[in-house]
Design an enzyme around this catalytic site. Structure first.
Site, PDB file in Angstrom:
ATOM      1  N   ASP A  67       1.017  -1.148  -0.171  1.00 54.64           N
ATOM      2  CA  ASP A  67       0.027  -0.226   0.203  1.00 54.64           C
ATOM      3  C   ASP A  67       0.816   1.163  -0.033  1.00 54.64           C
ATOM      4  O   ASP A  67       2.169   1.321   0.168  1.00 54.64           O
ATOM      5  CB  ASP A  67      -0.963   0.111   1.185  1.00 54.64           C
ATOM      6  CG  ASP A  67      -0.281  -0.510   2.507  1.00 54.64           C
ATOM      7  OD1 ASP A  67       0.944  -0.537   2.535  1.00 54.64           O
ATOM      8  OD2 ASP A  67      -1.175  -1.054   3.517  1.00 54.64           O
ATOM      9  N   ASN A 136      -7.915  -3.328  13.899  1.00 52.86           N
ATOM     10  CA  ASN A 136      -9.252  -3.575  13.700  1.00 52.86           C
ATOM     11  C   ASN A 136      -9.136  -4.675  12.473  1.00 52.86           C
ATOM     12  O   ASN A 136     -10.106  -4.983  12.013  1.00 52.86           O
ATOM     13  CB  ASN A 136      -9.772  -2.477  13.014  1.00 52.86           C
ATOM     14  CG  ASN A 136      -9.090  -1.832  11.862  1.00 52.86           C
ATOM     15  OD1 ASN A 136      -8.130  -2.405  11.369  1.00 52.86           O
ATOM     16  ND2 ASN A 136      -9.595  -0.851  11.279  1.00 52.86           N
ATOM     17  N   HIS A 138      -7.266  -5.043   9.829  1.00 56.88           N
ATOM     18  CA  HIS A 138      -7.346  -4.738   8.588  1.00 56.88           C
ATOM     19  C   HIS A 138      -5.743  -5.314   8.207  1.00 56.88           C
ATOM     20  O   HIS A 138      -4.835  -5.623   8.939  1.00 56.88           O
ATOM     21  CB  HIS A 138      -7.125  -3.147   8.313  1.00 56.88           C
ATOM     22  CG  HIS A 138      -5.924  -2.458   8.623  1.00 56.88           C
ATOM     23  ND1 HIS A 138      -6.106  -1.105   9.211  1.00 56.88           N
ATOM     24  CD2 HIS A 138      -4.532  -2.817   8.938  1.00 56.88           C
ATOM     25  CE1 HIS A 138      -4.900  -0.590   9.464  1.00 56.88           C
ATOM     26  NE2 HIS A 138      -3.895  -1.602   9.499  1.00 56.88           N
ATOM     27  N   GLU A 143      -9.923  -2.042   5.160  1.00 57.10           N
ATOM     28  CA  GLU A 143     -10.491  -1.782   6.430  1.00 57.10           C
ATOM     29  C   GLU A 143     -11.584  -2.771   6.439  1.00 57.10           C
ATOM     30  O   GLU A 143     -12.263  -3.130   5.228  1.00 57.10           O
ATOM     31  CB  GLU A 143     -10.957  -0.408   6.440  1.00 57.10           C
ATOM     32  CG  GLU A 143      -9.651   0.730   6.260  1.00 57.10           C
ATOM     33  CD  GLU A 143      -8.843   0.688   7.572  1.00 57.10           C
ATOM     34  OE1 GLU A 143      -8.856  -0.254   8.406  1.00 57.10           O
ATOM     35  OE2 GLU A 143      -8.004   1.666   7.377  1.00 57.10           O
TER      36      GLU A 143
HETATM   37  C1  F6R Z   1       1.505  -1.844   6.194  1.00 60.64           C
HETATM   38  C2  F6R Z   1      -0.045  -2.358   6.153  1.00 60.64           C
HETATM   39  C3  F6R Z   1      -0.753  -2.257   7.514  1.00 60.64           C
HETATM   40  C4  F6R Z   1      -0.123  -2.600   8.633  1.00 60.64           C
HETATM   41  C5  F6R Z   1      -0.772  -2.506   9.980  1.00 60.64           C
HETATM   42  C6  F6R Z   1       0.135  -2.811  11.304  1.00 60.64           C
HETATM   43  O1  F6R Z   1       2.125  -1.675   4.841  1.00 60.64           O
HETATM   44  O2  F6R Z   1      -0.580  -2.696   5.209  1.00 60.64           O
HETATM   45  O3  F6R Z   1      -1.743  -3.411   7.239  1.00 60.64           O
HETATM   46  O4  F6R Z   1       0.708  -4.012   8.586  1.00 60.64           O
HETATM   47  O5  F6R Z   1      -1.436  -1.318  10.058  1.00 60.64           O
HETATM   48  O6  F6R Z   1       0.749  -1.743  11.425  1.00 60.64           O
HETATM   49  P1  F6R Z   1       2.083  -2.066  12.563  1.00 60.64           P
HETATM   50  O7  F6R Z   1       3.148  -2.901  12.174  1.00 60.64           O
HETATM   51  O8  F6R Z   1       2.584  -0.449  12.493  1.00 60.64           O
HETATM   52  O9  F6R Z   1       1.173  -2.192  13.648  1.00 60.64           O
END
Ligand code: F6R
Length: 243
Positions: A67, A136, A138, A143
């Site tokens: 992303d 959540n 994701h 989301e």
């Molecule tokens: C990042 C991504 C997100 C993260 C998720 C957890 O490229 O796609 O899904 O993996 O938000 O983020 P952290 O590791 O910062 O808790």
């Protein structure tokens, strides 16, 4: 879904980097799916160490990140392009032309999404995809409520995701409201998936992933239907599951 439960963040990162190094050694032109965020930071350091020690070469590998934010420039210090350059690409021999991220700063976002999806398909699909997980549920920026059938698309970031990511920005107002993400369908087409999860505050998320219903309200739950997923969790994250 296979579970590897380890003592701590360091061991989680090491297990994951061993899996990626082994994959690239077996298949030097492997297509790697990469993630950003806090969770893989140590994983990337260990990949760099492995490269510097001569244990692996990324010369023929191809990467696709999950992303990118919409509306911030590629060299903004909060862009995922910048993150990947700083944390990995500037330190290994993966040629820049083989490192792909969605283009969030472009006139036609839909074209950017379609081109990204096509490029993944042209590369033969992702061999090994790294994932983190949001509180959540994701994965990527898919989301809750995202249809499981979606490919790469533009998303409105959930308020909770913007709050969680505000720690990287000067204020929450600066956190972008949109991103481009690989869709759940794109992610599910990867041949193998490694999901990293660490820390007590993710224990509920791992519980839902492992034991809750498979539902679009908790996007990561769909991974239970993928034939080749390894969840690497530290003890703190795994404290609420029966594994
Ligand atoms: C990042 C991504 C997100 C993260 C998720 C957890 O490229 O796609 O899904 O993996 O938000 O983020 P952290 O590791 O910062 O808790």
């Amino acid at each position: 879904m296979d579970f590897i439960i380890v003592d701590n963040y360091e061991e989680m990162s090491k297990k994951a980097s061993d899996i990626f190094v082994e994959k690239v050694n077996q298949k030097p032109d492997a297509v790697l799916g990469l993630a950003t965020g806090s969770t893989p930071e140590r994983f990337y350091e260990l990949l760099i160490d492995a490269y510097k020690q001569g244990d692996v070469s990324f010369e023929h590998a191809i990467s696709f990140n999950l992303d990118e934010y919409v509306g911030i420039s590629l060299d903004n210090s909060q862009s995922y392009h910048h993150y990947m350059n700083e944390k990995l690409f500037n330190h290994i021999n993966l040629p820049a032309a083989q490192a792909n991220l969605p283009l969030g700063e472009t006139e036609d976002l839909q074209v950017a999404c379609d081109n990204y999806e096509a490029k993944i398909k042209d590369a033969g699909g992702v061999d090994l995809q790294l994932l983190g997980i949001g509180l959540n549920g994701h994965i990527g920026f898919n989301e809750p409520g995202t249809p499981f059938e979606q490919e790469t698309h533009v998303v409105d970031l959930a308020p909770s995701t913007r709050e969680a990511n505000a720690r990287f920005f000067d204020s929450i107002d600066e956190v972008p409201t949109k991103a481009i993400t690989m869709g759940i369908k794109t992610i599910m087409q990867s041949e193998q998936i490694v999901l990293l999860i660490s820390g007590e505050k993710k224990a509920d998320a791992l519980y839902q992933l492992a034991e809750g219903p498979i539902t679009e309200d908790f996007p990561a739950s769909i991974l239970r239907e993928h034939p080749n997923v390894i969840i690497i969790a530290d003890k703190a994250a795994a404290s609420k599951i029966n594994k």
